[in-house]
Design a protein around this motif. Structure first.
Motif, mmCIF file in Angstrom:
data_model
loop_
_atom_site.group_PDB
_atom_site.id
_atom_site.type_symbol
_atom_site.label_atom_id
_atom_site.label_comp_id
_atom_site.label_asym_id
_atom_site.label_seq_id
_atom_site.Cartn_x
_atom_site.Cartn_y
_atom_site.Cartn_z
ATOM 1 N N LEU A 148 -26.056 27.842 -8.075
ATOM 2 C CA LEU A 148 -25.469 27.029 -7.239
ATOM 3 C C LEU A 148 -26.535 25.793 -6.932
ATOM 4 O O LEU A 148 -25.954 24.711 -6.915
ATOM 5 C CB LEU A 148 -26.006 27.710 -5.506
ATOM 6 N N ARG A 149 -27.753 25.813 -7.212
ATOM 7 C CA ARG A 149 -28.571 24.465 -7.348
ATOM 8 C C ARG A 149 -28.119 23.622 -8.542
ATOM 9 O O ARG A 149 -27.880 22.453 -8.310
ATOM 10 C CB ARG A 149 -30.002 24.979 -7.567
ATOM 11 N N GLN A 150 -27.523 24.188 -9.605
ATOM 12 C CA GLN A 150 -27.143 23.337 -10.704
ATOM 13 C C GLN A 150 -25.781 22.762 -10.251
ATOM 14 O O GLN A 150 -25.633 21.472 -10.256
ATOM 15 C CB GLN A 150 -26.901 24.070 -11.837
ATOM 16 N N ALA A 151 -25.048 23.363 -9.618
ATOM 17 C CA ALA A 151 -23.927 22.710 -9.174
ATOM 18 C C ALA A 151 -23.890 21.718 -8.289
ATOM 19 O O ALA A 151 -23.316 20.669 -8.401
ATOM 20 C CB ALA A 151 -22.882 23.949 -8.508
ATOM 21 N N LEU A 152 -25.060 22.030 -7.379
ATOM 22 C CA LEU A 152 -25.141 20.893 -6.336
ATOM 23 C C LEU A 152 -25.734 19.544 -6.766
ATOM 24 O O LEU A 152 -25.666 18.495 -6.461
ATOM 25 C CB LEU A 152 -25.967 21.515 -5.031
ATOM 26 N N ALA A 153 -26.739 19.806 -7.783
ATOM 27 C CA ALA A 153 -27.469 18.824 -8.400
ATOM 28 C C ALA A 153 -26.314 17.801 -9.281
ATOM 29 O O ALA A 153 -26.392 16.778 -9.238
ATOM 30 C CB ALA A 153 -28.413 19.504 -9.602
ATOM 31 N N ARG A 154 -25.371 18.619 -10.058
ATOM 32 C CA ARG A 154 -24.378 18.109 -10.660
ATOM 33 C C ARG A 154 -23.540 17.134 -9.734
ATOM 34 O O ARG A 154 -22.884 15.951 -9.982
ATOM 35 C CB ARG A 154 -23.542 18.946 -11.416
ATOM 36 N N ALA A 155 -23.153 17.852 -8.525
ATOM 37 C CA ALA A 155 -22.408 17.169 -7.564
ATOM 38 C C ALA A 155 -22.960 15.572 -7.135
ATOM 39 O O ALA A 155 -22.486 14.538 -6.834
ATOM 40 C CB ALA A 155 -22.026 17.938 -6.376
ATOM 41 N N HIS A 156 -24.300 15.851 -6.758
ATOM 42 C CA HIS A 156 -25.187 15.008 -6.439
ATOM 43 C C HIS A 156 -25.344 13.648 -7.626
ATOM 44 O O HIS A 156 -25.316 12.360 -7.221
ATOM 45 C CB HIS A 156 -26.494 15.366 -5.987
ATOM 46 N N ARG A 157 -25.379 14.220 -8.873
ATOM 47 C CA ARG A 157 -25.574 13.075 -9.761
ATOM 48 C C ARG A 157 -24.171 12.385 -9.967
ATOM 49 O O ARG A 157 -24.166 11.277 -10.533
ATOM 50 C CB ARG A 157 -26.081 13.945 -11.098
ATOM 51 N N ALA A 194 -29.333 32.005 -0.534
ATOM 52 C CA ALA A 194 -28.701 30.932 -1.106
ATOM 53 C C ALA A 194 -28.232 29.655 -0.152
ATOM 54 O O ALA A 194 -28.668 28.604 -0.471
ATOM 55 C CB ALA A 194 -27.231 31.279 -2.198
ATOM 56 N N LEU A 195 -27.741 30.073 0.875
ATOM 57 C CA LEU A 195 -27.308 29.135 1.784
ATOM 58 C C LEU A 195 -28.680 28.585 2.580
ATOM 59 O O LEU A 195 -28.572 27.452 2.914
ATOM 60 C CB LEU A 195 -26.436 29.781 2.741
ATOM 61 N N ALA A 196 -29.543 29.506 2.657
ATOM 62 C CA ALA A 196 -30.755 28.954 3.435
ATOM 63 C C ALA A 196 -31.579 27.851 2.307
ATOM 64 O O ALA A 196 -31.970 27.031 2.910
ATOM 65 C CB ALA A 196 -31.588 30.216 3.603
ATOM 66 N N ALA A 197 -31.363 28.487 1.253
ATOM 67 C CA ALA A 197 -32.134 27.736 0.203
ATOM 68 C C ALA A 197 -31.426 26.203 -0.191
ATOM 69 O O ALA A 197 -31.971 25.069 -0.404
ATOM 70 C CB ALA A 197 -32.428 28.282 -1.223
ATOM 71 N N MET A 198 -29.860 26.460 -0.124
ATOM 72 C CA MET A 198 -29.206 25.151 -0.102
ATOM 73 C C MET A 198 -29.479 24.207 1.178
ATOM 74 O O MET A 198 -29.618 22.994 0.749
ATOM 75 C CB MET A 198 -27.747 25.413 0.144
ATOM 76 N N VAL A 199 -29.678 24.429 2.106
ATOM 77 C CA VAL A 199 -29.822 23.427 3.297
ATOM 78 C C VAL A 199 -31.429 22.832 3.326
ATOM 79 O O VAL A 199 -31.571 22.075 3.804
ATOM 80 C CB VAL A 199 -29.651 24.114 4.816
ATOM 81 N N ASP A 200 -32.145 23.500 2.555
ATOM 82 C CA ASP A 200 -33.333 23.025 2.237
ATOM 83 C C ASP A 200 -33.580 22.186 0.923
ATOM 84 O O ASP A 200 -34.505 21.713 0.671
ATOM 85 C CB ASP A 200 -34.626 24.340 2.075
ATOM 86 N N LEU A 201 -32.695 22.057 0.206
ATOM 87 C CA LEU A 201 -32.652 21.220 -0.947
ATOM 88 C C LEU A 201 -32.818 19.819 -0.704
ATOM 89 O O LEU A 201 -32.275 19.264 0.470
ATOM 90 C CB LEU A 201 -31.486 21.347 -1.884
ATOM 91 N N PRO A 202 -33.666 18.998 -1.396
ATOM 92 C CA PRO A 202 -33.809 17.657 -1.084
ATOM 93 C C PRO A 202 -32.762 16.746 -1.560
ATOM 94 O O PRO A 202 -32.915 15.933 -2.423
ATOM 95 C CB PRO A 202 -35.089 17.325 -1.988
ATOM 96 N N ILE A 203 -31.484 17.002 -1.064
ATOM 97 C CA ILE A 203 -30.285 16.194 -1.364
ATOM 98 C C ILE A 203 -29.865 15.456 -0.176
ATOM 99 O O ILE A 203 -29.320 16.111 0.680
ATOM 100 C CB ILE A 203 -29.093 17.088 -1.870
ATOM 101 N N HIS A 204 -30.002 14.213 -0.258
ATOM 102 C CA HIS A 204 -29.249 13.359 0.842
ATOM 103 C C HIS A 204 -27.890 13.536 1.082
ATOM 104 O O HIS A 204 -27.013 13.408 0.098
ATOM 105 C CB HIS A 204 -29.807 12.033 0.628
ATOM 106 N N GLY A 205 -27.351 13.651 2.486
ATOM 107 C CA GLY A 205 -26.177 13.808 2.409
ATOM 108 C C GLY A 205 -25.378 15.015 2.362
ATOM 109 O O GLY A 205 -24.218 15.150 2.306
#
Length: 188
Positions: A102-111, A143-154
């Motif tokens: 999940l973290r990798q997918a969100l990081a890719r989406a952000h990049r 995973a949902l709790a960790a996702m909302v704590d990720l330092p990804i703006h927006g």
């Protein structure tokens, strides 16, 4: 009292989907996660998909990933990651069934884009079904709790749940204050 003079509490008690959609859009701009409870799944989808997301797209050019239906087995982290990758047209990487995937997918989406991302998960009340794998459910909730704590703006999360399951769902999320902090309850 005119629409302009309405208080936030009056807005929350409103039955006007457009007004509630605007309230949810504002809430998503202010907070990372919102849970919407309502008496009818169709009404929940209408509020989010017809009234809230178009406002966010028009005003902030958001991207969206919406899961309206889960596989037969119900909500899972693997399905969440697979849908995230599919709807954003990203190449798979890592294990889709774990937090790292999940973290990798969100990081890719952000990049790939600086545009905000709204993730909408409908039907999470299925996590309360009796025949569920509780360990898998805990992994998804963590995973949902960790996702909302990720330092990804927006990055915003919207969860919709049938109102009859409000208490049990809040109990399932206990201790995860960012998932519980902001909710909106629709009236019939």
């Amino acid at each position: 009292m005119s629409q302009v003079e309405r208080s936030p509490r009056a807005d929350a008690r409103s039955r006007d989907p457009a007004l509630l959609g605007a309230r949810l859009a504002s809430q998503l701009l202010a907070y990372r996660c919102s849970t919407v409870y309502g008496p009818d799944p169709g009404l929940l989808r209408e509020l989010v998909e017809t009234h809230t997301l178009p406002l966010l797209i028009a005003s902030h050019d958001v991207r969206q990933v919406t899961i309206t239906a889960w596989p037969e087995a119900g909500p899972s982290l693997a399905h969440l990651v697979a849908e995230l990758l599919r709807q954003l047209e990203l190449e798979p990487a890592g294990e889709p069934g774990d937090l790292a995937g999940l973290r990798q997918a969100l990081a890719r989406a952000h990049r790939t884009s600086s545009r905000p991302l709204v993730l909408v998960l409908h039907g999470l009340d299925r996590l309360l079904d009796d025949d569920r794998d509780r360990a898998a459910d805990r992994r998804l909730v963590e995973a949902l709790a960790a996702m909302v704590d990720l330092p990804i703006h927006g990055l915003q999360l919207v969860m919709t749940v049938h109102e009859r399951d409000l208490g049990a769902f809040r109990h399932l999320l206990r201790g995860r204050w960012r998932l519980l902090a902001n909710d909106l309850r629709l009236h019939g």
